[in-house]
Design a protein around this motif. Structure first.
Motif, PDB file in Angstrom:
ATOM      1  N   GLU A 463       0.838  -1.192   0.000  1.00  0.00           N
ATOM      2  CA  GLU A 463       0.000   0.000   0.000  1.00  0.00           C
ATOM      3  C   GLU A 463       0.871   1.239   0.000  1.00  0.00           C
ATOM      4  OE1 GLU A 463      -2.423  -0.210   3.484  1.00  0.00           O
ATOM      5  OE2 GLU A 463      -0.728  -0.077   4.876  1.00  0.00           O
ATOM      6  N   ASN A 464       0.399   2.253  -0.743  1.00  0.00           N
ATOM      7  CA  ASN A 464       1.120   3.523  -0.831  1.00  0.00           C
ATOM      8  C   ASN A 464       2.565   3.322  -1.290  1.00  0.00           C
ATOM      9  OD1 ASN A 464      -1.180   4.871   0.133  1.00  0.00           O
ATOM     10  ND2 ASN A 464      -0.561   4.484   2.269  1.00  0.00           N
ATOM     11  N   ASP A 465       2.754   2.430  -2.268  1.00  0.00           N
ATOM     12  CA  ASP A 465       4.067   2.179  -2.872  1.00  0.00           C
ATOM     13  C   ASP A 465       5.103   1.692  -1.869  1.00  0.00           C
ATOM     14  OD1 ASP A 465       3.011   2.953  -5.278  1.00  0.00           O
ATOM     15  OD2 ASP A 465       3.751   5.023  -5.132  1.00  0.00           O
ATOM     16  N   ILE A 466       4.658   1.024  -0.843  1.00  0.00           N
ATOM     17  CA  ILE A 466       5.599   0.484   0.148  1.00  0.00           C
ATOM     18  C   ILE A 466       5.004  -0.806   0.718  1.00  0.00           C
ATOM     19  CG2 ILE A 466       4.690   1.620   2.230  1.00  0.00           C
ATOM     20  CD1 ILE A 466       7.658   2.258   2.925  1.00  0.00           C
ATOM     21  N   TRP A 467       5.836  -1.609   1.335  1.00  0.00           N
ATOM     22  CA  TRP A 467       5.358  -2.828   1.978  1.00  0.00           C
ATOM     23  C   TRP A 467       5.167  -2.598   3.474  1.00  0.00           C
ATOM     24  CZ3 TRP A 467       9.694  -5.863  -0.843  1.00  0.00           C
ATOM     25  CH2 TRP A 467       9.233  -6.283  -2.108  1.00  0.00           C
ATOM     26  N   SER A 468       4.040  -3.063   3.961  1.00  0.00           N
ATOM     27  CA  SER A 468       3.824  -3.137   5.403  1.00  0.00           C
ATOM     28  C   SER A 468       3.377  -4.570   5.706  1.00  0.00           C
ATOM     29  CB  SER A 468       2.764  -2.120   5.852  1.00  0.00           C
ATOM     30  OG  SER A 468       1.524  -2.387   5.213  1.00  0.00           O
ATOM     31  N   ALA A 469       2.945  -4.816   6.914  1.00  0.00           N
ATOM     32  CA  ALA A 469       2.546  -6.179   7.264  1.00  0.00           C
ATOM     33  C   ALA A 469       1.545  -6.151   8.402  1.00  0.00           C
ATOM     34  CB  ALA A 469       3.765  -7.013   7.657  1.00  0.00           C
ATOM     35  N   LYS A 470       0.719  -7.178   8.453  1.00  0.00           N
ATOM     36  CA  LYS A 470      -0.289  -7.318   9.496  1.00  0.00           C
ATOM     37  C   LYS A 470      -0.032  -8.608  10.265  1.00  0.00           C
ATOM     38  CE  LYS A 470      -5.275  -7.828  10.211  1.00  0.00           C
ATOM     39  NZ  LYS A 470      -6.603  -7.934   9.540  1.00  0.00           N
ATOM     40  N   ARG A 471       0.018  -8.498  11.586  1.00  0.00           N
ATOM     41  CA  ARG A 471       0.203  -9.689  12.428  1.00  0.00           C
ATOM     42  C   ARG A 471      -1.119 -10.449  12.492  1.00  0.00           C
ATOM     43  NH1 ARG A 471       0.174 -10.098  18.259  1.00  0.00           N
ATOM     44  NH2 ARG A 471      -0.052  -7.845  18.270  1.00  0.00           N
ATOM     45  N   ILE A 472      -1.085 -11.756  12.110  1.00  0.00           N
ATOM     46  CA  ILE A 472      -2.323 -12.528  12.011  1.00  0.00           C
ATOM     47  C   ILE A 472      -2.332 -13.766  12.908  1.00  0.00           C
ATOM     48  CG2 ILE A 472      -2.785 -11.745   9.655  1.00  0.00           C
ATOM     49  CD1 ILE A 472      -1.764 -14.475   8.675  1.00  0.00           C
ATOM     50  N   ARG A 473      -1.199 -14.063  13.564  1.00  0.00           N
ATOM     51  CA  ARG A 473      -1.173 -15.312  14.340  1.00  0.00           C
ATOM     52  C   ARG A 473      -0.005 -15.326  15.302  1.00  0.00           C
ATOM     53  NH1 ARG A 473       0.358 -20.970  11.355  1.00  0.00           N
ATOM     54  NH2 ARG A 473       0.264 -22.411  13.124  1.00  0.00           N
ATOM     55  N   GLU A 474      -0.201 -16.032  16.416  1.00  0.00           N
ATOM     56  CA  GLU A 474       0.870 -16.261  17.380  1.00  0.00           C
ATOM     57  C   GLU A 474       0.824 -17.717  17.837  1.00  0.00           C
ATOM     58  OE1 GLU A 474       1.320 -13.155  20.512  1.00  0.00           O
ATOM     59  OE2 GLU A 474      -0.499 -12.320  19.580  1.00  0.00           O
ATOM     60  N   PHE A 475       1.970 -18.300  18.066  1.00  0.00           N
ATOM     61  CA  PHE A 475       2.067 -19.614  18.711  1.00  0.00           C
ATOM     62  C   PHE A 475       3.444 -19.703  19.352  1.00  0.00           C
ATOM     63  CE2 PHE A 475       3.425 -20.252  14.307  1.00  0.00           C
ATOM     64  CZ  PHE A 475       4.584 -20.994  14.428  1.00  0.00           C
ATOM     65  N   ALA A 476       3.739 -20.815  20.026  1.00  0.00           N
ATOM     66  CA  ALA A 476       5.009 -20.899  20.746  1.00  0.00           C
ATOM     67  C   ALA A 476       5.489 -22.341  20.825  1.00  0.00           C
ATOM     68  CB  ALA A 476       4.873 -20.328  22.155  1.00  0.00           C
ATOM     69  N   LEU A 477       6.817 -22.490  20.929  1.00  0.00           N
ATOM     70  CA  LEU A 477       7.462 -23.763  21.210  1.00  0.00           C
ATOM     71  C   LEU A 477       7.945 -23.747  22.664  1.00  0.00           C
ATOM     72  CD1 LEU A 477       9.603 -24.410  17.989  1.00  0.00           C
ATOM     73  CD2 LEU A 477       7.246 -25.091  18.488  1.00  0.00           C
ATOM     74  N   PRO A 478       8.236 -24.921  23.237  1.00  0.00           N
ATOM     75  CA  PRO A 478       8.614 -24.959  24.655  1.00  0.00           C
ATOM     76  C   PRO A 478       9.908 -24.222  24.976  1.00  0.00           C
ATOM     77  CG  PRO A 478       7.896 -27.128  23.920  1.00  0.00           C
ATOM     78  CD  PRO A 478       8.010 -26.283  22.697  1.00  0.00           C
ATOM     79  N   SER A 479      10.872 -24.182  24.021  1.00  0.00           N
ATOM     80  CA  SER A 479      12.144 -23.510  24.299  1.00  0.00           C
ATOM     81  C   SER A 479      12.666 -22.877  23.013  1.00  0.00           C
ATOM     82  CB  SER A 479      13.165 -24.510  24.875  1.00  0.00           C
ATOM     83  OG  SER A 479      13.500 -25.499  23.930  1.00  0.00           O
ATOM     84  N   GLN A 480      13.903 -22.452  23.009  1.00  0.00           N
ATOM     85  CA  GLN A 480      14.447 -21.598  21.955  1.00  0.00           C
ATOM     86  C   GLN A 480      14.367 -22.229  20.566  1.00  0.00           C
ATOM     87  OE1 GLN A 480      18.066 -19.398  22.806  1.00  0.00           O
ATOM     88  NE2 GLN A 480      18.914 -19.998  20.829  1.00  0.00           N
ATOM     89  N   PRO A 481      13.702 -21.548  19.624  1.00  0.00           N
ATOM     90  CA  PRO A 481      13.704 -21.973  18.239  1.00  0.00           C
ATOM     91  C   PRO A 481      14.688 -21.121  17.437  1.00  0.00           C
ATOM     92  CG  PRO A 481      11.936 -20.429  18.573  1.00  0.00           C
ATOM     93  CD  PRO A 481      12.751 -20.451  19.854  1.00  0.00           C
ATOM     94  N   GLU A 482      14.860 -21.431  16.167  1.00  0.00           N
ATOM     95  CA  GLU A 482      15.503 -20.522  15.220  1.00  0.00           C
ATOM     96  C   GLU A 482      15.081 -20.882  13.805  1.00  0.00           C
ATOM     97  OE1 GLU A 482      19.682 -18.459  13.781  1.00  0.00           O
ATOM     98  OE2 GLU A 482      19.755 -20.054  15.269  1.00  0.00           O
TER      99      GLU A 482
END
Length: 633
Positions: A463-482
């Motif tokens: 939009e408006n000649d630029i990229w933005s983003a919308k947060r649509i979801r959250e989840f989690a793992l038990p410990s550090q991911p990458e």
């Protein structure tokens, strides 16, 4: 004397006299005289009539010797010309020594009847030993008087006989070494302290483990000296003394459970061992020992029993075809690559690689740096295609930005491959870490994670000649991911938990299932679980995962039940002057044909220890054809 005792106590405490390599673990002995569970047996020796300190017996009456005036000799004939030689080692037809006065390594191949010499060394040599890794060019360790061990590629058919790989610090009083090719382990003697084991592979981390210490802190009766290997036996001779000790060696898993006491023997009273060599002749173990007291080389038979080959798993290895130039930042800097396939010409495809201290680097398929973008601490990067921007269709790259706790978005020109920054998308995470992209008929997405296990999913908006983003979801793992990777066609997202394994969920945010652990850390996949990508074959697709804990790469079927397919490591390409890869963080793979070097696709991995020579980290390029051939895919 007090300082020396303090040093011994510190060594004893630090190592706990335990070895991951040696089954004959040492233990504290209350009395220096109580050196073994039983009194050492006496060995009979007979003189050979030879006064050279170092020699190898080829058959009953034929010796190769290092001599004080004729270099290497076979019988009475000089093989290498006239010079003073003291140190040496032998593997099959290859014998190496040093021209002491000129500080030049001299190698002779018996079968080829070929002698070659290196350029002068910058240090005095104290000892040397050969190393023959599986399916690789011969290597050589040279111990210097400056307390350093230098590891080289030894190529007698190359003008540059020695190519330095890396340098290892050594303790003082270190003059003897031997390498177990099966275990990829370098053993060295520190005369008044004991015997140490180091990882011989140039891709392994620098570390040492005590094999045994000199009494009263271990089972070695006197000074640690010459070393020899026969099958699964490491034999240690006591310099200036008359004792010989033998240890059973094997893989770490076997060694840790045996804890045997070394076998020990003693030579005639007054014998002062200077050099020692052991070898098999039929079913017997023969040895030679130079007596410094009499100035003669003696020979005998060592009554060793229980000798067997060292049983180690077969290691599949491939070599890199190319490597990128190094990143600008020192230390742990290079992290994650992404392959951009140029739809207008595959050979013009590019590699995007993060420098997590600086920004984003762009390389061509020869590894040459094309662009360097100073965007800050970018950690992971991924690419997708055909995204509209300012009325033009471009390709898109996303990177996790640790300084800003954000997603950095970049446009890639589809014709030139030029990369330009577009925008930064702020996340709700505290310490952003890994990232991957997905693209379905519903849109283009970015998955980004936090070190505490949280994931956020964003949808890219133009939009408006630029990229933005919308947060649509959250989840989690038990410990550090990458690491994570999306299978766009099948609506699957694979995410890695570094200490546990690989989890599966969906790309779609609607009615997304909770992540399910589908591949657990085990003997094949060794934590940390790091980078991952998918090779989309015509018939079979593979999930490729970096098994950082053992410097290897593991393949699984990308379809349920996600069965293990095979594993490999990336070894040195000595002919091309490219080292292997180790301690890999990120990787990427494509099945697209990228020219004659990569007809079946390309794997790119981050190299955590860039050696030969030691430089800042970089990325290694491996042809998928080589992987498929090695693993018989």
């Amino acid at each position: 004397m007090k300082a020396h005792q303090t040093k011994l106590k510190m060594l004893f405490t630090a190592t706990a006299i335990s070895s991951a390599f040696i089954s004959g673990c040492a233990s504290y002995s209350e009395s220096p005289d109580n050196i073994s569970a039983s009194t050492p047996s006496s060995l009979e020796v007979h003189t050979t009539g030879i006064t050279s300190e170092t020699g190898w017996q080829l058959h009953s009456q034929s010796w190769i010797l290092t001599t004080s005036n004729n270099g290497l000799t076979l019988g009475n004939k000089s093989l290498t010309g006239n010079f003073r030689a003291e140190y040496g080692d032998q593997r099959g037809d290859l014998v190496v020594t040093v021209n002491d006065s000129a500080k030049i390594l001299v190698a002779h191949h018996l079968g080829k009847q070929q002698t070659v010499s290196s350029q002068p060394l910058s240090f005095a040599v104290e000892g040397l030993c050969l190393y023959q890794p599986d399916n690789q060019t011969t290597q050589l360790f040279i111990l210097g008087d400056d307390h350093l061990a230098r590891q080289y590629v030894l190529d007698i058919d190359n003008k540059n006989v020695l190519t330095e790989i890396r340098t290892l610090p050594l303790p003082p009083e270190t003059e003897n070494c031997v390498v177990s090719d099966d275990l990829n382990t370098l053993y060295v003697s520190e005369e008044s302290i004991g015997v140490w084991a180091y990882a011989a592979s140039a891709e392994a981390p620098y570390s040492r483990t005590a094999v045994d210490l000199v009494a009263p802190y271990g089972k070695l009766p006197e000074n640690a000296g010459a070393l020899s290997l026969v099958g699964n036996q490491l034999i240690v001779a006591s310099t200036g003394e008359r004792y010989i000790s033998s240890y059973t060696i094997g893989p770490a898993s076997a060694a840790a459970s045996q804890h045997t006491v070394p076998k020990q023997w003693v030579l005639n009273d007054g014998f002062e061992i200077e050099t020692f060599r052991a070898w098999t002749s039929g079913e017997e173990v023969h040895f030679s020992a130079f007596d410094d007291a009499s100035g003669e080389l003696y020979q005998g038979i060592l009554p060793l029993t229980g000798i067997s080959p060292i049983d180690v798993p077969v290691t599949h290895s491939v070599t890199p075809t190319a490597e990128t130039s190094r990143v600008i930042s020192a230390g742990d800097a290079a992290d994650d690559p992404a392959i951009w396939v140029n739809s207008n010409g595959a050979e013009a495809s590019l590699i995007l690689g993060t420098d997590k201290q600086y920004g984003l680097d762009v390389y061509d398929l020869t590894g040459k740096l094309k662009q360097r973008l100073d965007n800050g601490r970018l950690n992971n990067v991924d690419v997708r295609y055909n995204q509209e921007l300012a009325g033009k269709v471009v390709d898109i790259a996303a990177a996790s930005h640790r300084d800003l706790s954000a997603i950095s978005l970049f446009a890639i020109d589809q014709t030139s491959g030029h990369v330009s920054w577009v925008s930064d998308i702020k996340t709700q995470l505290d310490d952003v870490y890994g990232l991957c992209m997905a693209q379905t008929n519903q849109g283009t997405y970015v998955f980004i994670n936090d070190q505490d296990g949280r994931y956020e999913q964003y949808k890219i908006i133009t939009e408006n000649d630029i990229w933005s983003a919308k947060r649509i979801r959250e989840f989690a793992l038990p410990s550090q991911p990458e690491g994570c990777v999306a299978d766009d066609k099948n609506n699957r997202l694979f995410v890695g938990e570094e200490a546990a394994g690989v989890w599966l969920t969906s790309i779609s945010a609607d009615n997304a299932p909770d992540p399910k652990l589908i591949i657990e850390v085990d003997d094949n996949l060794v934590a940390d679980v790091e980078g991952m990508s998918i090779y989309h074959g015509t018939e079979t697709s593979y999930l490729v995962v970096s098994s950082q804990g053992d410097d290897s790469y593991v393949l699984y079927s990308s379809e349920a039940p996600y069965e293990y397919v095979g594993r490999f490591n990336i070894a040195m390409n000595a002919a091309a002057g490219i080292d292997g890869a180790s301690e890999t963080d990120g990787l990427d793979v494509t099945s697209a044909a990228l020219g004659s070097n990569y007809p079946d696709g390309l794997l790119v991995v981050q190299d955590g220890r860039n050696v030969m020579p030691a430089e800042n980290q970089n990325y290694k390029l491996v042809s998928w054809s080589d992987i498929a051939r090695e693993l018989k895919l």
